[in-house]
Scaffold this active site. Structure first.
Site, short mmCIF file in Angstrom:
data_model
loop_
_atom_site.label_atom_id
_atom_site.label_comp_id
_atom_site.label_asym_id
_atom_site.label_seq_id
_atom_site.Cartn_x
_atom_site.Cartn_y
_atom_site.Cartn_z
N ASN A 74 52.56 12.81 18.18
CA ASN A 74 51.69 13.99 18.64
C ASN A 74 51.56 14.91 17.50
OD1 ASN A 74 50.64 15.53 21.05
ND2 ASN A 74 51.79 17.11 19.85
N ARG A 99 -2.98 8.22 4.02
CA ARG A 99 -3.02 8.82 5.41
C ARG A 99 -1.72 9.26 5.84
NH1 ARG A 99 -6.53 4.38 8.08
NH2 ARG A 99 -5.34 3.22 6.64
N THR A 117 -6.49 -5.35 1.00
CA THR A 117 -5.54 -6.10 1.59
C THR A 117 -5.69 -7.81 1.14
OG1 THR A 117 -7.15 -6.16 3.48
CG2 THR A 117 -5.14 -4.92 3.74
N GLY A 173 0.77 -1.23 -0.07
CA GLY A 173 -0.04 0.02 0.21
C GLY A 173 0.69 1.29 -0.02
N ASP A 190 2.76 -2.65 8.50
CA ASP A 190 2.50 -1.48 9.13
C ASP A 190 2.26 -1.47 10.63
OD1 ASP A 190 -0.02 -2.05 8.88
OD2 ASP A 190 -0.65 -0.21 8.49
#
Ligand code: UD1
Ligand code: MG
Length: 502
Positions: free
Chosen positions: A374, A9, A75, A5, A99
């Site tokens: 160093n 939304r 679905t 999907g 999801d």
């Protein structure tokens, strides 16, 4: 697993299951949970941004087959698309949605075990939400048996008052599932084939339907909106920090700690405020991260101290190292034990030996540095030739002393125990134990300041000072002012030019 999907939304151009939770695409979560059950096969239905979703799925490293649902017709239709991929499989099919990220293997196992012990044809999980908006409602008959599922959009006001809802996790015998999927009709509010209708069809056909009600509904909450995603992020974060606190980690402010799902943290590590740990980051025991850190795929040995504000991507840091404040470690950084990397130091593809220090304002890129060296303030490994994109390597031996403000023009090697004088540009290899220094002798001009100030006083105003500016470049730039004065002088014959040049 259904993951085709778009997720309307979410109001996004990206497929919903690609949106990230804890820095990882949503689809990876249920996949990991299902893999824990060691199923015979895993089939994922992809559709929207099929290639990207497939890559996200395959990145899990699990043996997964994907099938494409070219057009998203619901679905039930997605489940139909997966049927050919089942081939001659005969057994229990677990169906879940991409999801629903927080579902655990334990919960899926509970669903499967209930299905088997009750000898059911169809088994579903259910849960209760005080606000069940958006979820399918579970309809039961007077004897309490599941009769069907009605979607929120299709439900009557009385049905909407039902708080027992469908989280979308089902276990169905394959020989029951396949024929029932063929009977689905799109006679509903969304004009789609609903997988949920399989439950009603099974009940009507006299199949046995079992259900298991979950105590912790948050675990199977679905994500349909950005607000739900943010809410879930908070829940996940909370669970993760709690888990690490139980394992012996201190968080000074758990509310601002962002620990990804694949991160590990050793005992007695203390994590200050505003710390983001992502990807495959591993923190050893007894470390201290003072605060404001962003670590991706970073390994910390034991007792590492990260001072305020460090950023690291793909670095490995040895035991007892001290990093920061304000250090940036980039991919390929490998720091040995007891290394110090100080403020405003950037490293990339830098392999640094034990006990070596680079404490201030330095760039170490494409280099290998031995132990106990160093590196002075303002040292730059000049690794980039500026045109071909080729990066050259700097090699620095053990116990080397590099003075401040040094440029190492790669490819170049400074052998063990060498000294590099401050301000040196190293353009060729330095033998072991040698001193290298490039120095232009300083020119000291006695009394220069007083003469300059006296000159400025003798001259009346700004234009003259500009003409006297010491650097030739500036003098040219400022020369505009006297020129302007000159043109004014031409325009106004009575004006007088000033300054020594006149
Ligand atoms: C669905 C259930 C609802 C349940 C809720 C739980 C149906 C009809 N409804 O609703 O009862 O309470 O989940 O979270 O099943 N998908 C496809 N192809 C499609 C449509 C969807 O693969 O054509 C995938 C989506 O990518 C998603 C999953 O199926 O991962 C669920 O789809 P979604 O639209 O979120 O269903 P819900 O409205 O949440
Ligand atoms: Mg959903």
């Amino acid at each position: 697993m259904l993951a085709a999907g778009l997720g309307t939304r979410m109001r996004s151009a990206r497929a919903k299951v690609l949106h990230e939770l804890g820095g990882r695409p949503l689809v990876r979560y249920p996949l990991a949970a299902v893999a824990g059950l060691e199923p015979a096969r895993i089939v994922v239905v992809v559709g929207h941004q099929a290639d990207e979703v497939r890559s996200a799925v395959l990145a899990s490293g699990l043996p997964v087959d994907t099938v494409v649902q070219a057009e998203q017709r619901g679905t039930g239709h997605a489940a139909q698309c997966a049927v050919p991929a089942l081939g001659d499989f005969d057994g229990d099919v677990l169906i879940l949605y991409g999801d629903v990220p927080l579902v655990t293997t334990a919960t899926l196992r509970r669903l499967r075990d209930a299905h088997r012990t009750e000898g059911a044809d169809v088994t579903l999980l259910t849960m209760r939400f005080a606000d069940p908006t958006g979820y399918g409602r579970i309809l039961r008959d007077d004897a309490g048996h599941v009769r069907s599922i009605v979607e929120h959009r299709d439900a009557s006001p009385e049905e909407r008052a039902i708080t027992e809802v469908n989280p979308g996790l089902y276990c169905v015998r394959s020989d029951v599932l396949v024929p029932l999927l063929g009977e689905l009709r799109a006679d509903n509010a969304q004009g789609e084939l609903y997988l949920t209708d399989v439950v009603g069809l099974a009940a009507r056909a006299g199949h046995t339907i079992a259900s298991v009600e979950l105590e912790r509904p948050e675990e199977v909450a679905g994500i349909n909106t950005r607000a739900e995603l943010a809410q879930m992020e908070a829940t996940l974060r909370d669970e993760t920090t709690r888990r690490w606190m139980d394992a012996g980690v201190t968080f000074e402010d758990p509310a601002t700690a962002y620990v990804g799902p694949d991160v590990t943290i050793g005992r007695d590590t203390v994590i200050g405020p505003n710390v983001v740990l992502r990807g495959a980051t591993r923190i050893g025991e007894g470390c201290r991260i003072d605060g404001t850190a962003f670590l991706v795929d970073t390994m910390l040995g034991a007792r590492v101290h990260l001072l305020f504000a460090c950023s690291s991507d793909g670095a490995a840091i040895g035991d007892d190292a001290i990093i920061g404040p304000f250090a940036r470690l980039r991919p390929g950084t490998e720091l040995g034990p007891r290394v110090h990397i100080g403020n405003f130091v950037e490293t990339k593809k830098a392999v640094v030996g034990a006990g070596t220090k680079a404490n201030h304002l330095t760039y170490l890129g494409d280099c290998e540095i031995g132990p106990d060296t160093n590196v002075g303030a303002g040292t730059i490994t000049c690794n980039y030739d500026g045109s071909t994109g080729k990066k050259s390597k700097t090699t620095i031996g053990a116990r080397v002393q590099i003075g401040s403000d040094v440029q190492l023009v790669a490819p170049v090697t400074v052998h063990d125990d060498a000294y590099v004088g401050a301000g040196t540009t190293v353009t060729r290899d330095v033998p072991a134990g040698a001193l290298v220094v490039t120095r232009t002798p300083p020119r000291v001009v006695e009394g220069w300041v007083n003469r300059r100030r006296a000159g400025a006083k003798a001259r009346p105003a700004a234009p003259a000072v500009a003409v006297k500016a010491p650097k030739p470049v500036k003098a040219r730039a400022k020369a505009k002012t006297p020129r302007a004065a000159k043109s004014r002088a031409v325009a106004k014959p009575r004006g007088r030019r000033t300054g020594r040049r006149s």
